[in-house]
Design a protein around this motif. Structure first.
Motif, PDB file in Angstrom:
ATOM      1  N   ASP A   5       1.933  -4.236   8.192  1.00  0.00           N
ATOM      2  CA  ASP A   5       3.157  -4.568   7.470  1.00  0.00           C
ATOM      3  C   ASP A   5       2.913  -5.630   6.401  1.00  0.00           C
ATOM      4  N   PHE A   7       1.258  -5.263   3.710  1.00  0.00           N
ATOM      5  CA  PHE A   7      -0.008  -5.050   3.015  1.00  0.00           C
ATOM      6  C   PHE A   7      -0.243  -3.552   2.822  1.00  0.00           C
ATOM      7  N   GLN A   8       0.784  -2.882   2.313  1.00  0.00           N
ATOM      8  CA  GLN A   8       0.715  -1.431   2.144  1.00  0.00           C
ATOM      9  C   GLN A   8       0.310  -1.006   0.739  1.00  0.00           C
ATOM     10  N   LYS A   9       0.587  -1.831  -0.251  1.00  0.00           N
ATOM     11  CA  LYS A   9       0.287  -1.457  -1.633  1.00  0.00           C
ATOM     12  C   LYS A   9      -0.110  -2.708  -2.399  1.00  0.00           C
ATOM     13  N   TYR A 280      -6.700  -0.333   7.083  1.00  0.00           N
ATOM     14  CA  TYR A 280      -6.509  -0.858   5.731  1.00  0.00           C
ATOM     15  C   TYR A 280      -7.713  -0.478   4.879  1.00  0.00           C
ATOM     16  N   GLY A 312      -2.592   0.986   4.728  1.00  0.00           N
ATOM     17  CA  GLY A 312      -2.435  -0.041   3.705  1.00  0.00           C
ATOM     18  C   GLY A 312      -3.666  -0.065   2.812  1.00  0.00           C
TER      19      GLY A 312
END
Length: 341
Positions: A5, A7-9, A280, A312
């Motif tokens: 959460d 740190f997705q884009k 990620y 992410g």
């Protein structure tokens, strides 16, 4: 799969506090508040901020404060523009992913490892109070598989020392072969519920690194299209000897598309589901020798896989370093491309 959460884009800020000049003039001007505003305008939720030990300590290990002053500034800009920040230790005394930096000895020296632990304790003491906004990446791109067991032990000890100072901060871990997705299974089982597994993706390598002068055996004039013809990739790989980097024999005759990336990631996704960790991708991108229209097509395909699995990610790189998304040459496509970061 668990989601990382906040740190997705994102995008990487390589070349500022890492892989660039350590002169104060550069550090004060290469990235400014305006850049954070632009990144937020691209719809990003975070920046991945590579940092080198050189801005935190002198050659003999004596601490200096410049690095923290700059990180504080970056964090303030992140807060102003509703961005989170991943602090990525990109180079430590005795180790760099790039052999040309001349750093060596880290994995064989307890003294250098202790120096590394102290650096992370300093970072954790200062930023561990922001677990919802700041995440820690312990080390960028371990190269050789022979370091795997030693890296697992170092990462575990670093985590143990960080936790009293940052008990719930997300700690991001990659494996060998430069954070290869194929090496994640050799990471130790997660030490706690706040570990995130990290990989980098520059597939197909001969497209994303075409003409790269720092890659052994890479012809400077090599150019390949995306998605292109898979037979061209196989031929060029054989001619140049670059098969050691990526084997194209398992790519179907249909070539590269979104399903190609789904197949590359599915094993890591299943591993993360089994181990209860988020996944990620800390770096992915295309060199500036490629055509911007084809770069856009590549981003669309890889983004499809990221979105499908909830991975992410941070694109390499915001500015310069041969991958700059903010470069003038990208202007014809950047408004469309940022939808697929």
């Amino acid at each position: 799969m668990k989601v990382f959460d906040g740190f997705q884009k994102g995008v990487d800020l390589g070349g500022w506090l890492s892989q660039g000049s350590y002169d104060r003039a550069h550090l004060d001007s290469f990235i400014t508040e305006t850049d954070f505003e632009k990144i937020a305008g691209w719809g990003c939720d975070h920046v991945r901020l590579p940092v080198d030990y050189n801005i935190f300590e002198k050659e003999d290990g004596t601490p200096v404060g410049d690095g923290f002053e700059l990180l504080d500034k970056a964090l303030a800009w992140c807060e102003k523009y509703s961005l989170n920040m991943l602090i990525d230790v990109h180079k430590v005394y005795g180790y760099s992913f790039y052999s040309g930096d001349g750093e060596n000895g880290f994995f064989d020296s307890e003294a250098l490892q202790e120096r590394y632990y102290k650096l992370w304790q300093r970072i954790a003491e200062r930023y561990g109070r922001y677990p919802e906004r700041v995440a820690f990446e312990l080390l960028n791109e371990v190269n050789d598989k022979e370091f795997s067991a030693r890296w697992n032990a170092i990462a575990k000890r670093a985590t143990e020392l960080i936790r009293p100072l940052a008990p719930t901060t997300k700690i991001v871990l990659g494996s060998y072969w430069n954070n290869s997705v194929d090496a994640l299974a050799d990471l130790d089982m997660p030490y706690d519920e706040n570990i995130v597994y990290n990989f980098h993706c520059y597939d197909p390598f001969m497209f994303t690194h075409q003409g790269a002068d720092w890659v052994d055996e890479m012809p400077l004039d090599l150019r390949l299209d995306y998605p292109g013809d898979i037979n061209d990739y196989r031929l060029k790989a054989k001619e140049t000897g670059l098969t050691r980097i990526q084997d194209y024999l398992d790519v179907p005759e249909s070539g590269f598309d979104a399903s190609y990336f789904e197949k590359r990631f599915i094993g890591a996704v299943k591993l993360c589901e089994e181990r209860g960790v988020a996944l990620y991708c800390g770096e992915y991108g295309v060199i500036d020798r490629a055509d911007p229209i084809q770069i856009l097509a590549w981003y669309k395909d890889i983004n499809s896989a990221f979105k499908k699995f909830g991975i992410g990610r941070a694109a390499w790189n915001y500015k310069e370093k041969d991958f700059g998304l903010s470069a003038e040459r990208m202007l014809p496509v950047i408004d469309e491309l940022v939808k697929y970061l």
